[in-house]
Design a protein around this motif. Structure first.
Motif, mmCIF file in Angstrom:
data_model
loop_
_atom_site.group_PDB
_atom_site.id
_atom_site.type_symbol
_atom_site.label_atom_id
_atom_site.label_comp_id
_atom_site.label_asym_id
_atom_site.label_seq_id
_atom_site.Cartn_x
_atom_site.Cartn_y
_atom_site.Cartn_z
ATOM 1 N N GLY A 1 81.636 -26.127 35.998
ATOM 2 C CA GLY A 1 82.759 -25.452 35.336
ATOM 3 C C GLY A 1 83.363 -24.333 36.160
ATOM 4 N N SER A 2 82.532 -23.447 36.706
ATOM 5 C CA SER A 2 83.048 -22.314 37.489
ATOM 6 C C SER A 2 83.761 -22.756 38.761
ATOM 7 C CB SER A 2 81.920 -21.351 37.832
ATOM 8 O OG SER A 2 81.412 -20.767 36.662
ATOM 9 N N PRO A 3 83.182 -23.689 39.559
ATOM 10 C CA PRO A 3 83.941 -24.145 40.724
ATOM 11 C C PRO A 3 85.264 -24.817 40.361
ATOM 12 C CG PRO A 3 81.640 -24.721 40.991
ATOM 13 C CD PRO A 3 81.800 -24.196 39.593
ATOM 14 N N LEU A 4 85.274 -25.565 39.255
ATOM 15 C CA LEU A 4 86.531 -26.206 38.853
ATOM 16 C C LEU A 4 87.570 -25.181 38.417
ATOM 17 C CD1 LEU A 4 85.200 -29.343 36.951
ATOM 18 C CD2 LEU A 4 86.298 -29.254 39.200
ATOM 19 N N LEU A 5 87.123 -24.120 37.718
ATOM 20 C CA LEU A 5 88.062 -23.048 37.359
ATOM 21 C C LEU A 5 88.577 -22.323 38.596
ATOM 22 C CD1 LEU A 5 86.437 -21.449 34.183
ATOM 23 C CD2 LEU A 5 88.601 -22.679 34.335
ATOM 24 N N ALA A 6 87.678 -22.050 39.554
ATOM 25 C CA ALA A 6 88.092 -21.385 40.789
ATOM 26 C C ALA A 6 89.027 -22.260 41.595
ATOM 27 C CB ALA A 6 86.870 -21.014 41.621
ATOM 28 N N LEU A 7 88.875 -23.561 41.493
ATOM 29 C CA LEU A 7 89.753 -24.493 42.184
ATOM 30 C C LEU A 7 91.079 -24.656 41.446
ATOM 31 C CD1 LEU A 7 89.808 -26.432 44.590
ATOM 32 C CD2 LEU A 7 88.865 -28.173 43.088
ATOM 33 N N GLY A 8 91.040 -24.605 40.127
ATOM 34 C CA GLY A 8 92.252 -24.787 39.345
ATOM 35 C C GLY A 8 93.167 -23.578 39.320
ATOM 36 N N ALA A 9 92.611 -22.373 39.545
ATOM 37 C CA ALA A 9 93.425 -21.159 39.495
ATOM 38 C C ALA A 9 94.554 -21.165 40.528
ATOM 39 C CB ALA A 9 92.536 -19.927 39.649
ATOM 40 N N PRO A 10 94.294 -21.473 41.812
ATOM 41 C CA PRO A 10 95.421 -21.524 42.762
ATOM 42 C C PRO A 10 96.415 -22.628 42.445
ATOM 43 C CG PRO A 10 93.340 -21.375 43.949
ATOM 44 C CD PRO A 10 93.014 -21.613 42.504
ATOM 45 N N VAL A 11 95.925 -23.761 41.949
ATOM 46 C CA VAL A 11 96.823 -24.854 41.590
ATOM 47 C C VAL A 11 97.741 -24.428 40.452
ATOM 48 C CG1 VAL A 11 96.914 -27.214 40.688
ATOM 49 C CG2 VAL A 11 95.194 -26.589 42.387
ATOM 50 N N LEU A 12 97.184 -23.750 39.455
ATOM 51 C CA LEU A 12 97.993 -23.232 38.352
ATOM 52 C C LEU A 12 99.023 -22.220 38.868
ATOM 53 C CD1 LEU A 12 98.527 -22.906 35.279
ATOM 54 C CD2 LEU A 12 96.820 -21.078 35.325
ATOM 55 N N GLY A 13 98.581 -21.323 39.757
ATOM 56 C CA GLY A 13 99.494 -20.329 40.317
ATOM 57 C C GLY A 13 100.645 -20.966 41.070
ATOM 58 N N VAL A 14 100.361 -21.991 41.877
ATOM 59 C CA VAL A 14 101.413 -22.681 42.625
ATOM 60 C C VAL A 14 102.371 -23.385 41.666
ATOM 61 C CG1 VAL A 14 101.839 -24.589 44.224
ATOM 62 C CG2 VAL A 14 100.069 -22.913 44.743
ATOM 63 N N GLY A 15 101.844 -23.958 40.590
ATOM 64 C CA GLY A 15 102.707 -24.601 39.596
ATOM 65 C C GLY A 15 103.649 -23.610 38.928
#
Length: 200
Positions: free
Chosen positions: A35-49
């Protein structure tokens, strides 16, 4: 961006291998800790979106003043000339307010994305939450991969090869030494070894 891409690919491969190679109960434990690595990975993707969305909104690709048209939103409370002027002024004010909000969200999204990338790279996207050894094992791979890209990319500055390669080797060598020291500390202080990672 190359560093983030390398961390993502190597992290996915390494974590997948560790989950697959770990003995029966540990594989499921590691999978639950993703869960934590996926959240850390999803945060930049969300920011770019969000950055893309706000840029599109500010450039008028989503909605512009020509899309609204001369609608009388005053429901005829004023005369037709006065109502049209009021409507036009209200539309302009709404677009100015929306542009200010979009600009503020854009600045916040850029800062958030940069911070998420820096924190993600520094923590190797929180792979330590899956197992304590993973950051120490992935960090050298990241920096040596970046060193390889620098070799083929060409030098950024005009310097003698001795100076250039000495500076280029400084990062990978120091990170490798620190990772080896961290692996040693985990083994001597906490008895965490590659065998314990795999349950062997």
């Amino acid at each position: 961006m190359i560093g983030c891409g390398i961390v993502v690919v190597t992290g996915v491969i390494a974590i997948g291998l560790y989950i697959a190679l770990a003995r029966a109960p540990l594989g499921r434990v590691y999978a639950r800790r993703l869960g934590s690595p996926l959240l850390a990975l999803g945060a930049p993707v969300l920011g770019v979106g969000v950055i893309w969305l706000m840029t599109a909104a500010l450039s008028g690709d989503i909605i512009s003043t020509s899309d609204v048209g001369p609608h009388d939103i005053t429901f005829g409370l004023f005369g037709s000339v006065l109502g049209t002027m009021f409507t036009g002024l209200l539309i302009i004010l709404l677009f100015v307010a929306a542009a200010l909000v979009c600009a503020a969200v854009l600045v916040a999204a850029v800062l958030f994305t940069l911070a998420a990338l820096v924190v993600g790279l520094n923590s190797t996207f929180r792979t330590g939450d899956v197992h304590e050894l993973l950051p120490a094992l992935l960090s050298p791979l990241l920096v040596w991969s970046l060193f390889g890209f620098q070799l083929f990319d060409g030098p950024d500055v005009a310097a003698p090869p001795e100076v250039l390669y000495t500076f280029m080797l400084g990062g990978p060598l120091s990170i490798t030494v620190l990772s080896l020291w961290e692996l040693r500390q985990l083994r001597t202080r906490y008895s965490i070894t590659l065998g314990s990672l795999l349950g062997r």
